[in-house]
Design an enzyme around this catalytic site. Structure first.
Site, PDB file in Angstrom:
ATOM      1  CD  GLU A  44      -0.816  -7.036  -6.561  1.00 45.06           C
ATOM      2  OE1 GLU A  44      -1.005  -6.118  -5.944  1.00 45.06           O
ATOM      3  OE2 GLU A  44       0.117  -6.949  -7.241  1.00 45.06           O
ATOM      4  NE  ARG A  48      -5.711  -0.644  -3.673  1.00 40.54           N
ATOM      5  CZ  ARG A  48      -5.006  -0.535  -5.092  1.00 40.54           C
ATOM      6  NH1 ARG A  48      -5.865  -0.572  -5.752  1.00 40.54           N
ATOM      7  NH2 ARG A  48      -3.799  -0.768  -5.321  1.00 40.54           N
ATOM      8  CB  THR A  76      -3.304  -3.404  -1.483  1.00 38.62           C
ATOM      9  OG1 THR A  76      -3.758  -2.867  -2.517  1.00 38.62           O
ATOM     10  CG2 THR A  76      -3.995  -2.252  -0.329  1.00 38.62           C
ATOM     11  CE  LYS A 136       3.257  -2.142  -5.532  1.00 35.60           C
ATOM     12  NZ  LYS A 136       1.201  -2.830  -4.859  1.00 35.60           N
TER      13      LYS A 136
END
Length: 220
Positions: A44, A48, A76, A136
């Site tokens: 992953e 960011r 994200t 998650k």
């Protein structure tokens, strides 16, 4: 691109999902090479920073050229525009820090696996009703294995993966698997800021190999 069922099978098989981000393109690529050399086949990359998209495109190109069996997910993801952009860039799956309905809709339109971040039973119920297959648990260090053990029986058809605070310590990883997770997400405890700054790719490879070994021992 792999189908959802295939990816849902491969995450538990690997048992660990490394995640990282670095604004430097070369560092991002070299870390990917190190993880792959360690035996990792699913990664992953976290969305960011401003450089994330361009870096991810380069990573996809590297994967396509040299690592055909590697699955590259993007994490994200917080809105549908982000999701659409990374799907177009070649993401194999999408991970969110929370439960984002518009991301789920975009992913479903492309028949792509999306993994929402949840930290309450209510969020998990909503995610399951929306069609999520894997959750998650985030932040993992705040929830803890005890939370997983307490709710597991309520969700027999869901897969769970904690992210946030999962360490390389065997006792920590074993406690999560005993509680019922199918895999653990590992970020800074595996690909640390220090190792990124030092560009210490051999150490990152060594750490990833150790993580694989620990997870395999715990899984038996």
């Amino acid at each position: 691109m792999n189908d959802k069922a295939s990816i849902l099978k491969k995450i538990p098989e690997q048992g660990i999902l490394p995640l990282y981000f670095d604004k430097d393109e070369t560092v991002s690529l070299e870390v990917l090479k190190a993880l792959y050399a360690a035996g990792i086949r699913m990664v992953e990359y976290t969305n960011r920073g401003e450089a994330a998209l361009q870096n991810f495109k380069k990573m996809v190109a590297l994967r396509n050229a040299e690592m055909p069996d590697l699955l590259l997910g993007i994490g994200t993801i917080k809105n549908k525009d982000m999701a659409s952009t990374y799907i177009a860039a070649g993401a194999d799956f999408i991970i969110c820090p929370g439960l984002v309905e518009e991301v789920a809709e975009i992913a479903d339109q492309h028949d792509m696996l999306w993994i929402p971040g949840c930290m309450t039973p209510s969020e998990i119920i909503k995610a399951e009703n929306m069609g999520a297959k894997m959750i998650k648990l985030f932040p993992g260090d705040m929830l803890g294995p005890g939370f997983m053990a307490a709710i597991k029986a309520l969700f027999p058809n869901l897969l769970f993966m904690p992210t946030g605070g999962v360490s390389l310590d065997k006792d920590n990883i074993e406690s999560w698997f005993k509680a019922g997770v199918c895999a653990v997400g590992m970020g800074s405890k595996l690909v640390s800021k220090t190792l990124l700054q030092e560009k210490n790719y051999p150490k990152i490879q060594e750490m990833a190999q150790k993580a694989i070994q620990v997870v395999n021992e715990v899984k038996g």
